[in-house]
Write a protein that holds these residues in place. Structure first.
Motif, PDB file in Angstrom:
ATOM      1  N   GLN A 181      44.871  32.577  14.198  1.00 30.43           N
ATOM      2  CA  GLN A 181      44.340  31.495  14.496  1.00 30.43           C
ATOM      3  C   GLN A 181      43.477  31.005  13.181  1.00 30.43           C
ATOM      4  O   GLN A 181      44.098  29.899  13.148  1.00 30.43           O
ATOM      5  N   ARG A 182      43.068  31.908  12.075  1.00 30.95           N
ATOM      6  CA  ARG A 182      41.821  31.043  11.244  1.00 30.95           C
ATOM      7  C   ARG A 182      43.523  30.496  10.213  1.00 30.95           C
ATOM      8  O   ARG A 182      42.707  30.118   9.307  1.00 30.95           O
ATOM      9  N   LYS A 183      43.895  31.773  10.150  1.00 30.11           N
ATOM     10  CA  LYS A 183      44.967  31.995   8.829  1.00 30.11           C
ATOM     11  C   LYS A 183      45.902  30.682   8.944  1.00 30.11           C
ATOM     12  O   LYS A 183      46.508  30.507   7.904  1.00 30.11           O
ATOM     13  N   ALA A 199      59.564  30.100  14.709  1.00 31.30           N
ATOM     14  CA  ALA A 199      58.547  30.534  14.500  1.00 31.30           C
ATOM     15  C   ALA A 199      57.383  30.876  15.279  1.00 31.30           C
ATOM     16  O   ALA A 199      57.908  30.166  16.354  1.00 31.30           O
ATOM     17  N   LEU A 200      56.374  31.915  15.482  1.00 29.50           N
ATOM     18  CA  LEU A 200      55.839  31.897  15.762  1.00 29.50           C
ATOM     19  C   LEU A 200      54.046  31.948  15.944  1.00 29.50           C
ATOM     20  O   LEU A 200      53.965  32.251  14.450  1.00 29.50           O
ATOM     21  N   ALA A 201      53.942  30.766  16.679  1.00 27.34           N
ATOM     22  CA  ALA A 201      52.232  30.111  16.177  1.00 27.34           C
ATOM     23  C   ALA A 201      51.747  30.901  17.329  1.00 27.34           C
ATOM     24  O   ALA A 201      51.334  30.849  18.330  1.00 27.34           O
ATOM     25  N   CYS A 202      50.301  32.455  16.555  1.00 28.79           N
ATOM     26  CA  CYS A 202      49.335  33.029  17.370  1.00 28.79           C
ATOM     27  C   CYS A 202      47.914  32.322  17.513  1.00 28.79           C
ATOM     28  O   CYS A 202      47.851  32.362  16.510  1.00 28.79           O
ATOM     29  N   ASN A 203      47.116  32.382  18.758  1.00 32.94           N
ATOM     30  CA  ASN A 203      45.745  32.157  18.660  1.00 32.94           C
ATOM     31  C   ASN A 203      44.957  33.174  18.443  1.00 32.94           C
ATOM     32  O   ASN A 203      44.141  33.178  19.213  1.00 32.94           O
ATOM     33  N   PRO A 263      61.077  25.000  15.268  1.00 33.06           N
ATOM     34  CA  PRO A 263      60.581  24.879  16.216  1.00 33.06           C
ATOM     35  C   PRO A 263      59.624  25.716  16.072  1.00 33.06           C
ATOM     36  O   PRO A 263      60.111  26.913  15.501  1.00 33.06           O
ATOM     37  N   VAL A 264      58.585  25.939  16.601  1.00 34.05           N
ATOM     38  CA  VAL A 264      57.655  26.306  17.304  1.00 34.05           C
ATOM     39  C   VAL A 264      57.065  27.472  18.017  1.00 34.05           C
ATOM     40  O   VAL A 264      56.718  25.763  19.300  1.00 34.05           O
ATOM     41  N   GLN A 265      57.402  28.260  18.037  1.00 31.66           N
ATOM     42  CA  GLN A 265      56.332  28.860  20.076  1.00 31.66           C
ATOM     43  C   GLN A 265      54.957  28.823  19.486  1.00 31.66           C
ATOM     44  O   GLN A 265      54.840  30.016  18.618  1.00 31.66           O
ATOM     45  N   ASN A 266      54.347  28.447  20.771  1.00 33.73           N
ATOM     46  CA  ASN A 266      52.910  28.980  20.895  1.00 33.73           C
ATOM     47  C   ASN A 266      53.509  30.467  21.636  1.00 33.73           C
ATOM     48  O   ASN A 266      53.086  30.917  22.849  1.00 33.73           O
ATOM     49  N   HIS A 267      51.709  31.680  20.655  1.00 30.49           N
ATOM     50  CA  HIS A 267      52.086  32.740  21.320  1.00 30.49           C
ATOM     51  C   HIS A 267      50.215  32.883  21.739  1.00 30.49           C
ATOM     52  O   HIS A 267      50.001  33.048  20.834  1.00 30.49           O
ATOM     53  N   ASP A 268      49.713  32.778  23.089  1.00 34.25           N
ATOM     54  CA  ASP A 268      48.234  33.520  23.793  1.00 34.25           C
ATOM     55  C   ASP A 268      48.321  34.997  23.355  1.00 34.25           C
ATOM     56  O   ASP A 268      47.988  35.503  23.892  1.00 34.25           O
ATOM     57  N   GLY A 269      48.293  35.426  22.052  1.00 36.68           N
ATOM     58  CA  GLY A 269      47.503  36.643  21.419  1.00 36.68           C
ATOM     59  C   GLY A 269      46.529  37.187  21.732  1.00 36.68           C
ATOM     60  O   GLY A 269      45.768  38.752  21.736  1.00 36.68           O
ATOM     61  N   ARG A 270      45.714  36.128  21.822  1.00 35.03           N
ATOM     62  CA  ARG A 270      44.641  36.281  22.705  1.00 35.03           C
ATOM     63  C   ARG A 270      44.192  36.085  23.250  1.00 35.03           C
ATOM     64  O   ARG A 270      42.815  37.545  23.400  1.00 35.03           O
ATOM     65  N   ILE A 301      56.920  37.475   8.825  1.00 32.74           N
ATOM     66  CA  ILE A 301      56.994  37.409   7.556  1.00 32.74           C
ATOM     67  C   ILE A 301      56.974  35.122   7.898  1.00 32.74           C
ATOM     68  O   ILE A 301      56.514  35.041   9.046  1.00 32.74           O
ATOM     69  N   ASN A 302      55.018  35.327   7.380  1.00 33.51           N
ATOM     70  CA  ASN A 302      55.244  33.854   7.122  1.00 33.51           C
ATOM     71  C   ASN A 302      55.496  32.788   6.586  1.00 33.51           C
ATOM     72  O   ASN A 302      55.437  33.353   5.505  1.00 33.51           O
ATOM     73  N   ILE A 303      56.282  32.189   6.913  1.00 34.31           N
ATOM     74  CA  ILE A 303      56.965  31.129   6.618  1.00 34.31           C
ATOM     75  C   ILE A 303      56.949  30.167   5.616  1.00 34.31           C
ATOM     76  O   ILE A 303      56.910  29.549   4.949  1.00 34.31           O
ATOM     77  N   ARG A 304      55.185  29.994   5.728  1.00 27.73           N
ATOM     78  CA  ARG A 304      54.544  28.909   4.858  1.00 27.73           C
ATOM     79  C   ARG A 304      54.146  29.658   3.323  1.00 27.73           C
ATOM     80  O   ARG A 304      54.613  29.047   2.601  1.00 27.73           O
ATOM     81  N   CYS A 305      55.055  30.741   3.404  1.00 26.75           N
ATOM     82  CA  CYS A 305      55.135  31.608   1.811  1.00 26.75           C
ATOM     83  C   CYS A 305      56.205  31.838   1.464  1.00 26.75           C
ATOM     84  O   CYS A 305      56.164  32.040   0.116  1.00 26.75           O
ATOM     85  N   LEU A 306      57.386  31.341   2.258  1.00 28.40           N
ATOM     86  CA  LEU A 306      58.512  30.681   1.331  1.00 28.40           C
ATOM     87  C   LEU A 306      59.070  30.255   0.459  1.00 28.40           C
ATOM     88  O   LEU A 306      58.465  28.462   1.492  1.00 28.40           O
ATOM     89  N   GLU A 307      60.130  29.373  -0.173  1.00 29.66           N
ATOM     90  CA  GLU A 307      60.166  28.956  -0.798  1.00 29.66           C
ATOM     91  C   GLU A 307      61.156  28.394  -0.514  1.00 29.66           C
ATOM     92  O   GLU A 307      62.123  28.522   0.342  1.00 29.66           O
ATOM     93  N   GLY A 308      61.090  26.820  -0.315  1.00 25.95           N
ATOM     94  CA  GLY A 308      62.585  25.818   0.066  1.00 25.95           C
ATOM     95  C   GLY A 308      62.520  25.643   1.639  1.00 25.95           C
ATOM     96  O   GLY A 308      63.763  24.890   1.794  1.00 25.95           O
ATOM     97  N   VAL A 309      61.447  25.861   2.405  1.00 22.35           N
ATOM     98  CA  VAL A 309      61.887  25.622   4.040  1.00 22.35           C
ATOM     99  C   VAL A 309      60.786  24.541   3.847  1.00 22.35           C
ATOM    100  O   VAL A 309      59.813  24.187   3.865  1.00 22.35           O
ATOM    101  N   ASP A 310      61.142  23.411   4.822  1.00 28.50           N
ATOM    102  CA  ASP A 310      61.055  22.725   6.233  1.00 28.50           C
ATOM    103  C   ASP A 310      60.277  22.736   7.041  1.00 28.50           C
ATOM    104  O   ASP A 310      61.119  23.096   7.416  1.00 28.50           O
ATOM    105  N   LEU A 311      58.462  23.107   6.942  1.00 29.00           N
ATOM    106  CA  LEU A 311      58.164  22.974   7.883  1.00 29.00           C
ATOM    107  C   LEU A 311      58.767  22.803   9.077  1.00 29.00           C
ATOM    108  O   LEU A 311      58.983  22.929  10.673  1.00 29.00           O
TER     109      LEU A 311
END
Length: 115
Positions: free
Chosen positions: A32-34, A23-27, A106-113, A92-102
């Motif tokens: 960042q807020r969501k 998954a990608l975590a963007c700043n 693996p999370v990749q950070n992205h510098d969207g800012r 897809i915001n995987i936090r909104c999926l059923e049955g996913v063990d977050l």
């Protein structure tokens, strides 16, 4: 693998097909807020189970990504756009999926800012 997802209240529900390898975590100012964790799939792998007009749309900056959110509960379960090659994609915001063990994703950070 098939996943089911929805907003918090269920007004927006969907199915998505694919393998979550990360998954990608963007700043950027909105991600960042969501706190979204994004998984990108070709648009044809995403299937709304509710009417498209159940979701509202928010765009900002370059207005190329349609962030889809529920007008009732405020959740943003997915966004629509294109990849750099012009292919239609759904984020897809995987936090909104059923049955996913977050904890197992693996999370990749992205510098969207800075983009």
């Amino acid at each position: 693998m098939n996943y089911k997802g929805s907003c918090h209240c269920g007004r927006i529900s969907f199915e998505v097909e694919g393998q979550i390898d990360g998954a990608l975590a963007c700043n950027c100012s909105i991600c960042q807020r969501k706190g979204s964790l994004l998984w990108f799939v070709p648009q044809e792998k995403f299937h709304l189970l509710t009417p498209e007009n159940a979701a509202s749309t928010y765009t900002f900056n370059k207005h190329v990504i349609k962030r889809r959110f529920c007008p009732d509960c405020g959740m943003q379960p997915y966004s629509e756009g294109t990849d750099p090659k012009g292919n239609a994609m759904t984020a897809i915001n995987i936090r909104c999926l059923e049955g996913v063990d977050l904890a197992t994703i693996p999370v990749q950070n992205h510098d969207g800012r800075s983009a």
